[in-house]
Design an enzyme around this catalytic site. Structure first.
Site, PDB file in Angstrom:
ATOM      1  N   SER A   1      -1.737   9.962   7.230  1.00 54.28           N
ATOM      2  CA  SER A   1      -0.812   9.669   8.326  1.00 54.28           C
ATOM      3  C   SER A   1       0.587  10.172   7.982  1.00 54.28           C
ATOM      4  O   SER A   1       1.296  10.706   8.833  1.00 54.28           O
ATOM      5  CB  SER A   1      -0.768   8.166   8.609  1.00 54.28           C
ATOM      6  OG  SER A   1      -1.836   7.766   9.432  1.00 54.28           O
TER       7      SER A   1
ATOM      8  N   LYS B   1       2.541  -3.757  11.210  1.00 51.58           N
ATOM      9  CA  LYS B   1       1.204  -3.888  11.786  1.00 51.58           C
ATOM     10  C   LYS B   1       1.319  -4.445  13.195  1.00 51.58           C
ATOM     11  O   LYS B   1       2.284  -5.130  13.516  1.00 51.58           O
ATOM     12  CB  LYS B   1       0.337  -4.833  10.938  1.00 51.58           C
ATOM     13  CG  LYS B   1      -1.158  -4.581  11.062  1.00 51.58           C
ATOM     14  CD  LYS B   1      -1.578  -3.344  10.276  1.00 51.58           C
ATOM     15  CE  LYS B   1      -3.083  -3.111  10.333  1.00 51.58           C
ATOM     16  NZ  LYS B   1      -3.507  -2.026   9.437  1.00 51.58           N
TER      17      LYS B   1
ATOM     18  N   LYS C   1       0.825  -1.207   0.000  1.00 46.11           N
ATOM     19  CA  LYS C   1       0.000   0.000   0.000  1.00 46.11           C
ATOM     20  C   LYS C   1       0.863   1.264   0.000  1.00 46.11           C
ATOM     21  O   LYS C   1       0.638   2.196  -0.789  1.00 46.11           O
ATOM     22  CB  LYS C   1      -0.912  -0.011   1.221  1.00 46.11           C
ATOM     23  CG  LYS C   1      -1.965   1.075   1.262  1.00 46.11           C
ATOM     24  CD  LYS C   1      -2.776   0.991   2.548  1.00 46.11           C
ATOM     25  CE  LYS C   1      -3.434  -0.356   2.723  1.00 46.11           C
ATOM     26  NZ  LYS C   1      -4.268  -0.423   3.942  1.00 46.11           N
TER      27      LYS C   1
END
Length: 428
Positions: A361, A117, A105
């Site tokens: 972000s 993650k 991504k």
């Protein structure tokens, strides 16, 4: 699952879970990587996996232990970036896959991050606010060895929010002895958070949806939209499509499905969910269906914005839509992918469609480093431009290679990651 993968000892080869889905996606992209395919094994192995015990004292004085993870998949292009989820069904396989999809991504929209993650196996609904704070702080202390503003930057994900990020930031500050606002993103505005961050993922879904609709000749105004999941992603996307003149005809959450062929009043539905906790009982619906019946609702645009592996070989044949925008991570299995592609359904994959969140972000991280903050209009304009450029780049690859948008996104992203891996070389 193909047999050539040397699987790590801590995974069950008979049930690889989401990691197995990711490996199949890498297999599909490998023939398109040319000389870079010699590095492809890099993508099949996370760089670093940390599993931690997270003990806390409950309000009743008992001690409870929870299992926590932080996985850093690949950091060839920059520090790790990815959310933290609190969910009772979180597994290591799931967090590994989510970290790998973050690698893809970030590279797909060309922000200078690798993929990471985190997660804790806990149902946060069973904890008081005090217990949740203690859990968050202890988890942060356990993973503090490998996170930091230039190492790995956590963010909100399933069942976490800006309050959890504030606790994580403060805990890290106490450990390090100085305040570093860039250690997490998705923070409250008062602590260096960015305007537009909460809506960013849903906004990104809408922007790429608008681009995909234009390519497919679907008019946004009057388009029938069905949304699975009415949280931060699905709820915002539904609002933006409704404001653009689309008819949001069906919304599903964990309790059921509400339908109105003339278009649900999305603003009123938000109010109902805020008051009642679910879409069930919404007075503005003309029909209430069970959860599974959602897949039988015919639409022009379908947005799965809940959890992984929702669209499977079992329900894919029932789906009648023109465009799928994957607001969730990994909502479509490879088998379902093939079924839908054979039906000429255009799927905008998660690693592109929901990249708006990590893009803003990135904006938040940049603003924290410079201590200079942008207006919400500036942020939304930059986000729109990045998402449009990323979609059009992927579309071009898909047309040139005659592949799906998912494979095209992986080609573009994996090429960027492996080029960085190759030029950096191996150390030592």
């Amino acid at each position: 699952m193909t047999t050539q993968h040397a699987l790590p000892s801590y995974l069950n080869p008979d049930d690889l879970g989401p990691w197995g889905v990711y490996l199949q996606q890498i297999d599909r992209v490998t023939p398109h990587l040319g000389h870079l395919s010699r590095w492809v094994e890099t993508l099949k192995r996370p760089k670093r996996i940390l599993t931690v015990d997270v003990p806390i004292e409950r309000d009743d004085g008992s001690i409870a232990h929870y299992e926590g993870y932080r996985v850093q998949h690949n950091m060839s292009r920059g520090p790790g970036k990815g959310g933290v989820r609190f969910h009772q069904d979180v597994t290591l396989s799931e967090v590994m896959a989510l970290s790998a999809w973050m690698t893809v991504k970030n590279a797909a929209v060309n922000v200078p991050y690798g993929g990471a993650k985190g997660g804790i196996r806990v149902d946060p609904k069973t904890l008081s606010k005090g217990e949740l704070q203690r859990l968050t702080r202890r988890y942060t202390s356990e993973i503090s060895l490998i996170i930091g503003p230039t190492k790995d930057i956590p963010a909100p994900d399933v069942n976490t929010n800006e309050q959890v990020m504030a606790w994580m930031m403060d805990s890290y500050a106490m450990i390090e002895g100085n305040l570093s606002t860039g250690v997490v993103t998705g923070k409250p505005i008062s602590l260096g958070g960015s305007l537009g961050r909460r809506e960013a993922t849903g906004r990104g879904v809408f922007v790429v949806g608008r681009e995909a609709a234009a390519k497919r000749g679907v008019k946004i105004e009057g388009a029938r939209v069905a949304v699975q999941g009415f949280g931060n992603v699905g709820g915002v996307a539904a609002t933006m499509f409704a404001e653009a003149g689309s008819k949001v005809i069906a919304v599903q959450d964990h309790t059921g499905t509400v339908v109105h062929q003339g278009g649900l009043d999305v603003a009123r539905l938000h109010q109902h969910v805020a008051e009642c906790g679910s879409v069930t009982g919404f007075a503005g619906a003309e029909a209430f269906l069970d959860r599974d019946a959602f897949w039988d609702v015919e639409s022009d645009i379908l947005i799965p914005a809940a959890l992984e592996q929702q669209i499977t070989a079992k329900n894919a044949p029932r789906i009648r839509t023109k465009i799928i925008l994957e607001g969730a991570n990994g909502p479509t299995t490879p088998e379902a992918d093939d079924i839908l592609n054979d039906k000429d359904v255009l799927i905008v994959p998660d690693v592109l469609a929901n990249a708006g969140g990590v893009t803003v972000s990135y904006f938040e991280w940049v603003q924290d480093f410079s201590s200079f903050f942008w207006t919400e209009d500036e942020i939304n304009a930059r986000l729109t431009r990045i998402m449009q450029d990323a979609f059009n780049a992927v579309w071009t690859v898909a047309q040139e290679k005659k592949v799906t948008l998912r494979t095209a996104t992986f080609i573009l992203a994996c090429t960027r990651v492996l080029q960085a891996r190759e030029v950096r070389g191996l150390y030592p």
